[in-house]
Design an enzyme around this catalytic site. Sequence first.
Site, short mmCIF file in Angstrom:
data_model
loop_
_atom_site.label_atom_id
_atom_site.label_comp_id
_atom_site.label_asym_id
_atom_site.label_seq_id
_atom_site.Cartn_x
_atom_site.Cartn_y
_atom_site.Cartn_z
N GLY A 1 0.93 -1.39 -0.31
CA GLY A 1 0.04 0.08 -0.18
C GLY A 1 0.71 1.74 0.12
O GLY A 1 1.74 1.07 -0.42
N THR B 1 4.14 1.11 2.36
CA THR B 1 5.17 0.71 1.40
C THR B 1 6.27 1.04 0.36
O THR B 1 7.20 1.45 0.62
CB THR B 1 4.69 -1.05 0.84
OG1 THR B 1 3.84 -1.87 1.92
CG2 THR B 1 5.67 -1.60 1.15
N SER C 1 5.94 3.94 0.62
CA SER C 1 6.95 5.67 1.36
C SER C 1 8.10 4.87 1.76
O SER C 1 9.15 5.55 1.23
CB SER C 1 5.85 5.75 2.11
OG SER C 1 6.07 7.02 3.18
N GLU C 2 7.79 3.74 2.20
CA GLU C 2 9.14 3.12 2.75
C GLU C 2 10.20 3.79 1.79
O GLU C 2 11.50 3.05 2.27
CB GLU C 2 8.52 1.68 3.61
CG GLU C 2 8.38 1.84 4.90
CD GLU C 2 8.34 0.26 5.01
OE1 GLU C 2 8.80 -0.14 5.41
OE2 GLU C 2 6.95 -0.12 5.04
N THR D 1 -4.93 -1.90 1.38
CA THR D 1 -6.27 -1.71 1.46
C THR D 1 -7.34 -0.15 1.07
O THR D 1 -8.19 -0.59 0.37
CB THR D 1 -6.64 -0.79 3.17
OG1 THR D 1 -5.61 -1.93 4.06
CG2 THR D 1 -7.83 -0.44 3.82
N GLU E 1 2.26 7.20 8.29
CA GLU E 1 3.36 6.90 9.68
C GLU E 1 2.47 8.59 10.15
O GLU E 1 2.66 9.71 9.55
CB GLU E 1 4.38 6.61 8.72
CG GLU E 1 5.20 7.39 10.30
CD GLU E 1 6.82 7.46 10.07
OE1 GLU E 1 7.34 7.74 10.88
OE2 GLU E 1 6.50 7.82 9.17
#
Length: 313
Positions: free
Chosen positions: A65, A68, A70-71, A96, A280
Site C-alpha cells: 500500500g 510500503t 513510502s518506505e 487497503t 505514518e
Amino acid sequence: MASTHWRLILNGKSTGDEPLRDAVAAMRERGIALDVRVTWEAGDAERYVAEAIADGVDSVIAAGGDGTLSEVATALAHRDEDARDLPTLGLVPMGTANDFAAAAGIPIEPLPALETIETRPANAIDLLKLEANGQIHWAANLASGGFGTQVTVETHDGLKKLLGGLSYLITGLSKLGRIEPIQARIAGPDFAWQGGFIALGIGNGRQAGGGQALCPDAAIDDGLLDVTVIPELSGEVAATLATLLKDGKQAALDQAAVRVQLPWVEIESDAPFALNLDGEPLESRHFKVECAASRLRMHLPEDCPLISRIEAS
C-alpha cells in the site's frame, strides 16, 4: 543486450497472494530477472534497497500500500546519488486503500501493474520532504492532518481488511459530531493563514484515507506542493453532514477549502498535533514540508492524471 533486472519488495502481509505469484512468474518467462524480498520489520525496505543498488538493479518495485511505497521511496530518496543514478521505482498496489495508485491510475491487478513497469519509461517525480522534531521524513503521496488523520489512525485493522477504503468513510462519518479543530499558523512564499482547521492536506498525490481527495489538482512532477486547508466549521457540522449526504463528500470539501500551490510550507501550533505521512503519524508543534523536485524516476501509466508534463527517461 543486457537483461532487465528488477527487485520486488513485498509487504509481508501479502506473501500468500496468488495473482502476484502468477504475475512474477509471467515476468520471469518474458526474460526479466525478478527477485522478491519480503519485509517483516522496520528497516527491511532500507536494507533491501541498499542491496538492490549494490547489485545494479534496474528497477525497485514496491508491492504493498501507500506505506510500503513510502518506505521504498524513502530508502531511495535519502541517498546521495542523483535520481538518474538510482534504480527506477515501480508500484504494485496491494494495500487497503491504495490512495496513490488510485490517483495515479496504476492498475490494481498485479500483472497489468508489472506490465506498466515493463512498457512505460520512467518519469521524473517529486517527493514530499518533511522536517519535524529534528528529523527528516519522505513521502510519495500526501501529508494530512486533522479529521482525516484521526480517521486513518482510528480505523480498526479488521474493518479495513473487511471493507477496504469504505472503512475510512464509515469511521469518518461516525466522528463528524466530535470534530475538534486544530489551531495553527500555516505559511509559505506569499501565503499566510491562521485559525482552526479540521482537515489539512499537503499533496504530491491527490488523496488519502481511503479516497479523501484533499488535493484534487495535485501533480507529481510540477515542483510544487498542493496545500488544502479545511477551516473549522463554526458549529455547522450538521449542515456539512447534510451536504455530505446530498452532494457527496467532495462537494463539502470544495465549499470550505482554502487551496494554494507552494514550493514549501511551514505549520506551527501551540500544542502538538499529528500529521499523517503516507500512513505514518508524526506528532510535533512545528512541521516544514518541501517539494523535492524530480527526486526519483517512476514508471506510471501513459495517461497518468498526476503527470503534468511528460519527460520520460
